[in-house]
Motif scaffolding. Structure first.
Motif, PDB file in Angstrom:
ATOM      1  N   SER A  43       9.120  -1.421 -13.329  1.00 16.01           N
ATOM      2  CA  SER A  43       9.289  -0.303 -12.411  1.00 16.01           C
ATOM      3  C   SER A  43       9.110   1.030 -13.132  1.00 16.01           C
ATOM      4  CB  SER A  43      10.681  -0.370 -11.765  1.00 16.01           C
ATOM      5  OG  SER A  43      10.884   0.722 -10.911  1.00 16.01           O
ATOM      6  N   LYS A  47       6.113   3.799 -12.502  1.00 18.05           N
ATOM      7  CA  LYS A  47       6.392   5.202 -12.154  1.00 18.05           C
ATOM      8  C   LYS A  47       5.657   6.172 -13.070  1.00 18.05           C
ATOM      9  CE  LYS A  47      10.984   4.443 -10.260  1.00 18.05           C
ATOM     10  NZ  LYS A  47      12.418   4.597 -10.482  1.00 18.05           N
ATOM     11  N   SER A  60      11.073  -4.746  -4.481  1.00 21.78           N
ATOM     12  CA  SER A  60      10.863  -3.326  -4.760  1.00 21.78           C
ATOM     13  C   SER A  60      10.581  -2.517  -3.491  1.00 21.78           C
ATOM     14  CB  SER A  60       9.731  -3.130  -5.771  1.00 21.78           C
ATOM     15  OG  SER A  60       8.516  -3.511  -5.197  1.00 21.78           O
ATOM     16  N   SER A  61      10.804  -3.126  -2.338  1.00 25.45           N
ATOM     17  CA  SER A  61      10.523  -2.394  -1.103  1.00 25.45           C
ATOM     18  C   SER A  61      11.731  -1.621  -0.595  1.00 25.45           C
ATOM     19  CB  SER A  61      10.027  -3.358  -0.016  1.00 25.45           C
ATOM     20  OG  SER A  61      11.053  -4.256   0.353  1.00 25.45           O
ATOM     21  N   ARG A  62      12.913  -1.953  -1.094  1.00 24.24           N
ATOM     22  CA  ARG A  62      14.125  -1.292  -0.621  1.00 24.24           C
ATOM     23  C   ARG A  62      14.690  -0.383  -1.709  1.00 24.24           C
ATOM     24  NH1 ARG A  62      14.713  -6.824   1.101  1.00 24.24           N
ATOM     25  NH2 ARG A  62      15.636  -7.192  -0.927  1.00 24.24           N
ATOM     26  N   GLY A  63      14.832   0.877  -1.372  1.00 26.65           N
ATOM     27  CA  GLY A  63      15.502   1.816  -2.258  1.00 26.65           C
ATOM     28  C   GLY A  63      14.713   2.242  -3.481  1.00 26.65           C
ATOM     29  N   MET A  64      13.443   1.916  -3.554  1.00 29.06           N
ATOM     30  CA  MET A  64      12.631   2.308  -4.702  1.00 29.06           C
ATOM     31  C   MET A  64      11.751   3.482  -4.294  1.00 29.06           C
ATOM     32  SD  MET A  64      13.618   0.216  -6.967  1.00 29.06           S
ATOM     33  CE  MET A  64      12.513  -0.032  -8.305  1.00 29.06           C
ATOM     34  N   ASN A  65      11.622   4.431  -5.202  1.00 28.57           N
ATOM     35  CA  ASN A  65      10.782   5.589  -4.955  1.00 28.57           C
ATOM     36  C   ASN A  65       9.704   5.637  -6.028  1.00 28.57           C
ATOM     37  OD1 ASN A  65       9.681   7.972  -4.075  1.00 28.57           O
ATOM     38  ND2 ASN A  65      11.229   9.240  -5.061  1.00 28.57           N
ATOM     39  N   TYR A  66       8.479   5.418  -5.597  1.00 30.09           N
ATOM     40  CA  TYR A  66       7.349   5.477  -6.516  1.00 30.09           C
ATOM     41  C   TYR A  66       6.468   6.662  -6.136  1.00 30.09           C
ATOM     42  CZ  TYR A  66       8.655   0.718  -7.871  1.00 30.09           C
ATOM     43  OH  TYR A  66       9.317  -0.373  -8.325  1.00 30.09           O
ATOM     44  N   PRO A  67       6.534   7.752  -6.892  1.00 30.32           N
ATOM     45  CA  PRO A  67       5.700   8.913  -6.573  1.00 30.32           C
ATOM     46  C   PRO A  67       4.229   8.627  -6.868  1.00 30.32           C
ATOM     47  CG  PRO A  67       6.915   9.282  -8.609  1.00 30.32           C
ATOM     48  CD  PRO A  67       7.369   7.953  -8.057  1.00 30.32           C
TER      49      PRO A  67
END
Length: 150
Positions: A43, A47, A60-67
């Protein structure tokens, strides 16, 4: 380009990861069968990357933030919509190919186990049966896990 490919299961995730890796793409996988430490490292790497494909199950679909993600591909429900005849043909082709590779094909039990895992990964309820003549020709007639058509 930063891409996330979401898959429905860990098995489908591994299948897509290996396919893209064989195509020499810069790809990483993430699913529940991987230890948390590994998932955190992947992860973080994703990023920070500027060109990477992440193939992931819903971990990785819940609560993950990938800019900076430029493309998201959802494989989840799509695999279920593929006609079973196409999946069965893919299974037979997979089995024929790996059975013919000297390093793998000598160990018929291993070929059967891997083929059955592939079958599961593409959403088949059970591995397709082979014609008896085909199974004999491939040396798979009495191998556990290989189904023969009646």
């Amino acid at each position: 380009m930063i891409v996330i490919v979401f898959c429905i299961t860990g098995m489908v995730t591994s299948l897509m990861y290996n396919l893209l890796r064989e195509m020499k793409m810069n790809v990483r996988e993430m699913h529940s069968r991987k230890p948390q430490l590994y998932r955190t490292r992947i992860s973080d790497e994703f990023k920070e990357s500027k060109q990477l494909i992440l193939v992931s199950s819903d971990v990785s679909s819940r609560g993950m933030n990938y800019p900076d993600v430029t493309l998201v591909i959802q494989i989840e429900n799509s695999m279920a919509k593929i006609d079973n005849d196409i999946k069965e043909a893919a299974y037979h082709a997979w089995l024929g190919y790996y059975n013919s590779i000297r390093e793998v094909g000598r160990e018929k039990t291993t070929v059967a186990e891997l083929a059955n895992r592939f079958s599961e990964s593409i959403g088949l309820q059970r591995p397709p049966a082979l014609f008896r003549k085909t199974a004999i020709k491939m040396g798979l007639k009495d191998i556990p896990g290989i189904r023969i058509r009646k």
